[in-house]
Design a protein around this motif. Sequence first.
Motif, PDB file in Angstrom:
ATOM      1  N   GLU A  33      14.204  39.410 -11.703  1.00  0.00           N
ATOM      2  CA  GLU A  33      15.201  39.719 -10.685  1.00  0.00           C
ATOM      3  C   GLU A  33      15.674  38.382 -10.119  1.00  0.00           C
ATOM      4  OE1 GLU A  33      15.478  41.637  -6.216  1.00  0.00           O
ATOM      5  OE2 GLU A  33      13.689  41.998  -7.420  1.00  0.00           O
ATOM      6  N   ILE A  34      16.991  38.168 -10.122  1.00  0.00           N
ATOM      7  CA  ILE A  34      17.568  36.924  -9.611  1.00  0.00           C
ATOM      8  C   ILE A  34      18.215  37.230  -8.265  1.00  0.00           C
ATOM      9  CG2 ILE A  34      19.231  35.077 -10.028  1.00  0.00           C
ATOM     10  CD1 ILE A  34      18.899  35.744 -13.049  1.00  0.00           C
ATOM     11  N   ARG A  35      17.787  36.526  -7.238  1.00  0.00           N
ATOM     12  CA  ARG A  35      18.295  36.756  -5.883  1.00  0.00           C
ATOM     13  C   ARG A  35      19.176  35.597  -5.433  1.00  0.00           C
ATOM     14  NH1 ARG A  35      12.407  38.242  -3.580  1.00  0.00           N
ATOM     15  NH2 ARG A  35      12.123  40.167  -4.746  1.00  0.00           N
ATOM     16  N   GLY A  36      20.265  35.941  -4.737  1.00  0.00           N
ATOM     17  CA  GLY A  36      21.166  34.930  -4.190  1.00  0.00           C
ATOM     18  C   GLY A  36      22.426  34.748  -4.993  1.00  0.00           C
ATOM     19  N   LEU A  37      22.523  35.393  -6.123  1.00  0.00           N
ATOM     20  CA  LEU A  37      23.673  35.218  -7.006  1.00  0.00           C
ATOM     21  C   LEU A  37      24.939  35.878  -6.467  1.00  0.00           C
ATOM     22  CD1 LEU A  37      24.390  33.961  -9.691  1.00  0.00           C
ATOM     23  CD2 LEU A  37      23.711  36.084 -10.808  1.00  0.00           C
ATOM     24  N   GLU A  38      24.766  36.875  -5.591  1.00  0.00           N
ATOM     25  CA  GLU A  38      25.943  37.587  -5.078  1.00  0.00           C
ATOM     26  C   GLU A  38      26.881  36.678  -4.292  1.00  0.00           C
ATOM     27  OE1 GLU A  38      22.400  37.759  -3.175  1.00  0.00           O
ATOM     28  OE2 GLU A  38      22.545  39.105  -4.852  1.00  0.00           O
ATOM     29  N   ALA A  39      26.434  35.505  -3.878  1.00  0.00           N
ATOM     30  CA  ALA A  39      27.311  34.554  -3.180  1.00  0.00           C
ATOM     31  C   ALA A  39      28.489  34.139  -4.057  1.00  0.00           C
ATOM     32  CB  ALA A  39      26.526  33.320  -2.739  1.00  0.00           C
ATOM     33  N   LEU A  40      28.332  34.214  -5.374  1.00  0.00           N
ATOM     34  CA  LEU A  40      29.443  33.890  -6.274  1.00  0.00           C
ATOM     35  C   LEU A  40      30.634  34.816  -6.045  1.00  0.00           C
ATOM     36  CD1 LEU A  40      27.720  33.155  -9.700  1.00  0.00           C
ATOM     37  CD2 LEU A  40      29.132  31.595  -8.377  1.00  0.00           C
ATOM     38  N   ASN A  41      30.379  36.044  -5.606  1.00  0.00           N
ATOM     39  CA  ASN A  41      31.459  37.004  -5.395  1.00  0.00           C
ATOM     40  C   ASN A  41      32.389  36.595  -4.267  1.00  0.00           C
ATOM     41  OD1 ASN A  41      30.419  38.609  -7.436  1.00  0.00           O
ATOM     42  ND2 ASN A  41      29.133  39.745  -6.026  1.00  0.00           N
ATOM     43  N   SER A  42      31.884  35.823  -3.306  1.00  0.00           N
ATOM     44  CA  SER A  42      32.717  35.387  -2.182  1.00  0.00           C
ATOM     45  C   SER A  42      33.268  33.981  -2.386  1.00  0.00           C
ATOM     46  CB  SER A  42      31.911  35.451  -0.884  1.00  0.00           C
ATOM     47  OG  SER A  42      30.813  34.569  -0.950  1.00  0.00           O
ATOM     48  N   GLY A  43      33.077  33.429  -3.567  1.00  0.00           N
ATOM     49  CA  GLY A  43      33.618  32.105  -3.858  1.00  0.00           C
ATOM     50  C   GLY A  43      32.651  30.963  -3.640  1.00  0.00           C
ATOM     51  N   ASP A  44      31.450  31.244  -3.120  1.00  0.00           N
ATOM     52  CA  ASP A  44      30.439  30.204  -2.956  1.00  0.00           C
ATOM     53  C   ASP A  44      29.639  30.080  -4.254  1.00  0.00           C
ATOM     54  OD1 ASP A  44      31.130  29.826  -0.295  1.00  0.00           O
ATOM     55  OD2 ASP A  44      29.724  31.351   0.398  1.00  0.00           O
ATOM     56  N   THR A  45      29.160  28.883  -4.516  1.00  0.00           N
ATOM     57  CA  THR A  45      28.290  28.676  -5.663  1.00  0.00           C
ATOM     58  C   THR A  45      26.971  28.119  -5.151  1.00  0.00           C
ATOM     59  OG1 THR A  45      30.204  28.205  -7.065  1.00  0.00           O
ATOM     60  CG2 THR A  45      28.047  27.572  -7.927  1.00  0.00           C
ATOM     61  N   PRO A  46      25.964  28.993  -5.032  1.00  0.00           N
ATOM     62  CA  PRO A  46      24.670  28.514  -4.530  1.00  0.00           C
ATOM     63  C   PRO A  46      24.044  27.545  -5.523  1.00  0.00           C
ATOM     64  CG  PRO A  46      24.477  30.761  -5.331  1.00  0.00           C
ATOM     65  CD  PRO A  46      25.927  30.396  -5.404  1.00  0.00           C
ATOM     66  N   ARG A  47      23.334  26.574  -5.028  1.00  0.00           N
ATOM     67  CA  ARG A  47      22.669  25.599  -5.894  1.00  0.00           C
ATOM     68  C   ARG A  47      21.284  26.070  -6.307  1.00  0.00           C
ATOM     69  NH1 ARG A  47      25.897  23.877  -8.624  1.00  0.00           N
ATOM     70  NH2 ARG A  47      27.789  24.041  -7.475  1.00  0.00           N
ATOM     71  N   ARG A  48      20.596  26.778  -5.415  1.00  0.00           N
ATOM     72  CA  ARG A  48      19.249  27.284  -5.712  1.00  0.00           C
ATOM     73  C   ARG A  48      19.232  28.794  -5.576  1.00  0.00           C
ATOM     74  NH1 ARG A  48      14.438  23.376  -4.076  1.00  0.00           N
ATOM     75  NH2 ARG A  48      13.313  25.318  -3.915  1.00  0.00           N
ATOM     76  N   LEU A  49      18.550  29.424  -6.493  1.00  0.00           N
ATOM     77  CA  LEU A  49      18.363  30.865  -6.470  1.00  0.00           C
ATOM     78  C   LEU A  49      16.870  31.151  -6.506  1.00  0.00           C
ATOM     79  CD1 LEU A  49      20.999  31.810  -9.199  1.00  0.00           C
ATOM     80  CD2 LEU A  49      21.313  31.916  -6.724  1.00  0.00           C
ATOM     81  N   THR A  50      16.507  32.341  -6.096  1.00  0.00           N
ATOM     82  CA  THR A  50      15.117  32.777  -6.172  1.00  0.00           C
ATOM     83  C   THR A  50      14.989  33.755  -7.327  1.00  0.00           C
ATOM     84  OG1 THR A  50      14.902  32.580  -3.777  1.00  0.00           O
ATOM     85  CG2 THR A  50      13.238  33.901  -4.914  1.00  0.00           C
ATOM     86  N   VAL A  51      13.974  33.555  -8.133  1.00  0.00           N
ATOM     87  CA  VAL A  51      13.693  34.457  -9.246  1.00  0.00           C
ATOM     88  C   VAL A  51      12.345  35.104  -9.013  1.00  0.00           C
ATOM     89  CG1 VAL A  51      13.291  34.628 -11.739  1.00  0.00           C
ATOM     90  CG2 VAL A  51      15.051  33.085 -10.869  1.00  0.00           C
ATOM     91  N   ARG A  52      12.309  36.400  -9.215  1.00  0.00           N
ATOM     92  CA  ARG A  52      11.042  37.132  -9.164  1.00  0.00           C
ATOM     93  C   ARG A  52      10.806  37.669 -10.560  1.00  0.00           C
ATOM     94  NH1 ARG A  52       7.309  38.509  -5.786  1.00  0.00           N
ATOM     95  NH2 ARG A  52       6.152  40.432  -6.086  1.00  0.00           N
ATOM     96  N   ALA A  53       9.687  37.277 -11.139  1.00  0.00           N
ATOM     97  CA  ALA A  53       9.284  37.727 -12.469  1.00  0.00           C
ATOM     98  C   ALA A  53       7.975  38.482 -12.305  1.00  0.00           C
ATOM     99  CB  ALA A  53       9.107  36.539 -13.403  1.00  0.00           C
ATOM    100  N   ASP A  54       8.082  39.813 -12.235  1.00  0.00           N
ATOM    101  CA  ASP A  54       6.933  40.656 -11.899  1.00  0.00           C
ATOM    102  C   ASP A  54       6.350  40.172 -10.569  1.00  0.00           C
ATOM    103  OD1 ASP A  54       7.380  42.204 -14.126  1.00  0.00           O
ATOM    104  OD2 ASP A  54       5.857  41.240 -15.350  1.00  0.00           O
ATOM    105  N   HIS A  55       5.160  39.622 -10.558  1.00  0.00           N
ATOM    106  CA  HIS A  55       4.509  39.203  -9.305  1.00  0.00           C
ATOM    107  C   HIS A  55       4.686  37.715  -9.002  1.00  0.00           C
ATOM    108  CE1 HIS A  55       1.697  38.325 -12.528  1.00  0.00           C
ATOM    109  NE2 HIS A  55       1.169  37.415 -11.732  1.00  0.00           N
TER     110      HIS A  55
END
Length: 103
Positions: free
Chosen positions: A39-61
Amino acid sequence: QSFERIHRSNLVDMGVLPLEFVDGASAETLGLTGHEDYEIRGLEALNSGDTPRRLTVRADHIEFFVRLRIDTTHEAAYYRHGGILNYVLRQLVDGQGDGERTV
């Protein structure tokens, strides 16, 4: 862990999200096998025109940070459209390419 410039660019052009581990992390150091659900978190910022530099990834635990390697506003637009081919086709059909996908 990192990309050659042309490979990273080709990923974006094909609509594939280029992510890099940060802080010396790797699949090995994090204990990732490739069988996890991600699960990749923080990517939805691309929808508003922002490009986040760091995202959080959850891989199971396991949770860790990655660097998003979309480096230009053009690349962000290509990714939102699902790749450069879709971007160009929408430009031709719509005249502007307004039909961007959300992530």
